[in-house]
Each structure stands twice: as structure tokens, then as C-alpha cells.
Design an enzyme around this catalytic site. Sequence first.
Site, short mmCIF file in Angstrom:
data_model
loop_
_atom_site.label_atom_id
_atom_site.label_comp_id
_atom_site.label_asym_id
_atom_site.label_seq_id
_atom_site.Cartn_x
_atom_site.Cartn_y
_atom_site.Cartn_z
N TYR A 1 50.97 81.81 -2.87
CA TYR A 1 51.77 81.64 -4.08
C TYR A 1 52.75 80.48 -3.97
O TYR A 1 53.15 79.90 -4.96
CB TYR A 1 52.51 82.95 -4.41
CG TYR A 1 51.75 83.84 -5.36
CD1 TYR A 1 50.56 84.43 -4.98
CD2 TYR A 1 52.22 84.08 -6.64
CE1 TYR A 1 49.85 85.24 -5.85
CE2 TYR A 1 51.52 84.89 -7.53
CZ TYR A 1 50.34 85.47 -7.13
OH TYR A 1 49.65 86.26 -8.00
N ASP B 1 51.85 91.83 -3.57
CA ASP B 1 52.20 90.60 -2.86
C ASP B 1 50.97 89.69 -2.93
O ASP B 1 49.90 90.10 -3.42
CB ASP B 1 52.56 90.91 -1.38
CG ASP B 1 52.91 89.64 -0.59
OD1 ASP B 1 53.57 88.75 -1.15
OD2 ASP B 1 52.49 89.53 0.59
N SER B 2 51.13 88.47 -2.42
CA SER B 2 49.99 87.55 -2.39
C SER B 2 49.02 87.90 -1.27
O SER B 2 47.87 87.45 -1.27
CB SER B 2 50.51 86.13 -2.17
OG SER B 2 51.26 86.08 -0.97
N CYS C 1 60.85 85.28 2.53
CA CYS C 1 59.42 85.44 2.25
C CYS C 1 59.01 86.70 2.99
O CYS C 1 59.33 86.85 4.19
CB CYS C 1 58.62 84.24 2.75
SG CYS C 1 56.84 84.49 2.70
N THR C 2 58.32 87.59 2.30
CA THR C 2 58.02 88.89 2.92
C THR C 2 57.04 88.78 4.08
O THR C 2 56.91 89.71 4.87
CB THR C 2 57.50 89.89 1.87
OG1 THR C 2 56.37 89.30 1.20
CG2 THR C 2 58.58 90.22 0.86
N HIS C 3 56.35 87.65 4.18
CA HIS C 3 55.47 87.46 5.33
C HIS C 3 56.24 87.24 6.64
O HIS C 3 55.71 87.51 7.71
CB HIS C 3 54.57 86.23 5.12
CG HIS C 3 53.38 86.48 4.26
ND1 HIS C 3 53.47 86.65 2.90
CD2 HIS C 3 52.07 86.61 4.58
CE1 HIS C 3 52.26 86.85 2.41
NE2 HIS C 3 51.39 86.83 3.41
N CYS D 1 57.24 90.28 -2.99
CA CYS D 1 57.02 88.85 -2.73
C CYS D 1 58.15 88.07 -3.37
O CYS D 1 58.38 88.20 -4.57
CB CYS D 1 55.68 88.45 -3.34
SG CYS D 1 55.36 86.68 -3.33
N ASN D 2 58.87 87.30 -2.56
CA ASN D 2 59.97 86.49 -3.11
C ASN D 2 59.45 85.45 -4.09
O ASN D 2 60.07 85.20 -5.13
CB ASN D 2 60.69 85.75 -1.98
CG ASN D 2 61.47 86.67 -1.07
OD1 ASN D 2 62.68 86.77 -1.18
ND2 ASN D 2 60.78 87.37 -0.18
N THR D 3 58.35 84.80 -3.75
CA THR D 3 57.85 83.70 -4.59
C THR D 3 57.51 84.22 -5.98
O THR D 3 57.82 83.57 -7.00
CB THR D 3 56.62 83.05 -3.93
OG1 THR D 3 56.91 82.81 -2.56
CG2 THR D 3 56.28 81.74 -4.61
N1 DGL Z 1 54.95 86.82 0.60
C1 DGL Z 1 55.31 85.76 -0.29
C2 DGL Z 1 56.84 85.69 -0.46
O1 DGL Z 1 57.54 86.64 -0.20
C3 DGL Z 1 54.79 84.36 -0.10
C4 DGL Z 1 53.52 83.99 0.48
C5 DGL Z 1 52.72 83.01 -0.35
O2 DGL Z 1 53.01 81.79 -0.34
O3 DGL Z 1 51.80 83.49 -1.00
O4 DGL Z 1 57.34 84.68 -0.89
#
Ligand code: DGL
Length: 265
Positions: A43, A11-12, A192-194, A75-77
Site C-alpha cells: 500500500y 491490512d495489506s 507501519c504494522t509490519h 494498517c497505518n497507510t
Molecule cells: N502494514 C502497512 C502499514 O501499517 C503497510 C505495508 C504496505 O506498504 O502495504 O502501513
Amino acid sequence: MASFPTILLLDSGLGGLTVLREIVKVRPDARYIYVADDVFFPYGRHSEDAIIARVVPLVGELMEAHRPDLVVIACNTMSVSVMAPLRAAYRVPFVGTVPAIKPACAASKTRRVSVLGTRATVKREYTQALIRDHGQGCAVTLVGSPDLASLAEAALSGNTVSDAAISAELEPCFVGAGQDASARTDTVVLACTHFPLLLDRFVRLAPWPVNWIDPAPAIARRVVDLLGPAGSEVDAAGAEMIFTSGRPHALSQALMPFFDGHVPA
Ligand code: DGL
């Protein structure tokens, strides 16, 4: 397949821990390498080309160093940009994390669904195609959040994050007349996984109750499909957490619950 498989998650930052904790529940015997590409965080601010140019060689280096049996892009992005180039480049099985639009639209009773992701995720053609193919006639509102991922990182790292800052990012998800429960958003995809890191706050701050869809349990089921169920013995190899910046993680207490109580090395 190794009896104690090695699973690498990328992930990021700390968001992928919300995916890790679900996978650890179904494969407590596996060895985990969790990689946060904090050098490139967030990301959500990068173009598709920049993400492909960053992630494909990074995954190659990580595979060389750790020899995983399976790689989870937590990470979705990243996933909506890079799954196809990754699968073309490497033979290891990959599991991506993409917006859970299909189950959300299937579950919505008011036919009004919001997708809360990073700005990059909601812009991508991959996400648009998911809505075209799986929207099931629902009105889908895409909400690209500029700052929630950073707020989630800050909160997990022990910093104060105000309700007002979170509410401002959530507000566009809530569409329709607040008083008429039959004609307003009833389902929000956590794309978004966050974001599941802040779920308690989301529930408290939401203007009305909605169903929050987190894809992490489905990702864990996909991992079991590919690797099989857990064996009876638990691996002693444990877990490792790596930041691409090289910074040591100083968060053992905060991170342990995600690693099923193991202290990540
Ligand atoms: N965790 C990331 C996601 O699932 C995004 C966070 C980022 O912008 O880096 O999209």
C-alpha cells in the site's frame, strides 16, 4: 451486541497480525476474520485516491460476507488515507491504526522523535496534522521506508533477510550525535504494522538504544472500549485468514502465535 463479537481486521499483508495479537489477548472470546489485501500490496506505493477507491468497496464486500461487529483497519497507510470515507460510508464501528506521535512526543526526553512508516504514510496530510497538533515542540523526523514492509513479509514467511538491508532502512531514524545521549533521537514510532514483526532485529541493529513505540496495545484498549471486556466463555468459532488473491495461507505454524494458539482456517 453479540456475546461473541466478530472482529474483522484488514491490512495489506501480514503486518496487521501485530495488531491482532494484542486484540486477541483482551478479547480471546471473539471470532476473528483477518484479511490481507495482498493483491494491492504494498500500500505504501499507492496514492491516497487509489487507496480510497480500493478500500471503501472492499470493506463493503467484506462486511456483506462476514457481518462484523467491529472493523479494525490494521494498517497505518490505509488508516491515514481512508478512515473518514469509511466512517461516512458504513455504520459499523471502525478502529484505525495511525502513527502514535502523541505518546511518543510525550515520552521523549531528548525531544527528538522519529516516525518510521511507509513512504505514503509519512507524506499524508493526516500525519503532518498529527505532528502539528501533538508534536509538543519535539523535533520530529519523518522516515518513509521503501522496503521494510516487504522485508518483514519475507522474514515472517521464512526467507532470509540480511542485517544490512534492515540497517539501511533504519539508519535515517537515528539523528544527532551518537556520543551525546542528551541530543539524539531517543524515541522511534513504529508507524507501519509490519515493523513490530522485525522488532528484535531493530533493537539489535540500532546504533544506540531507543524507545520503540508500537500502537497495538492502545488499539486493543480501544476495541475493549467499544465492545466491552471479554466474557467468561471462549468462543469456538475461532479465526479465519483470507488473502484477497485467493492464495491459501501455508503458514499455520508461523501464524498460530498471533492467533493465541488457534490454527487459522
Ligand atoms: N502494514 C502497512 C502499514 O501499517 C503497510 C505495508 C504496505 O506498504 O502495504 O502501513
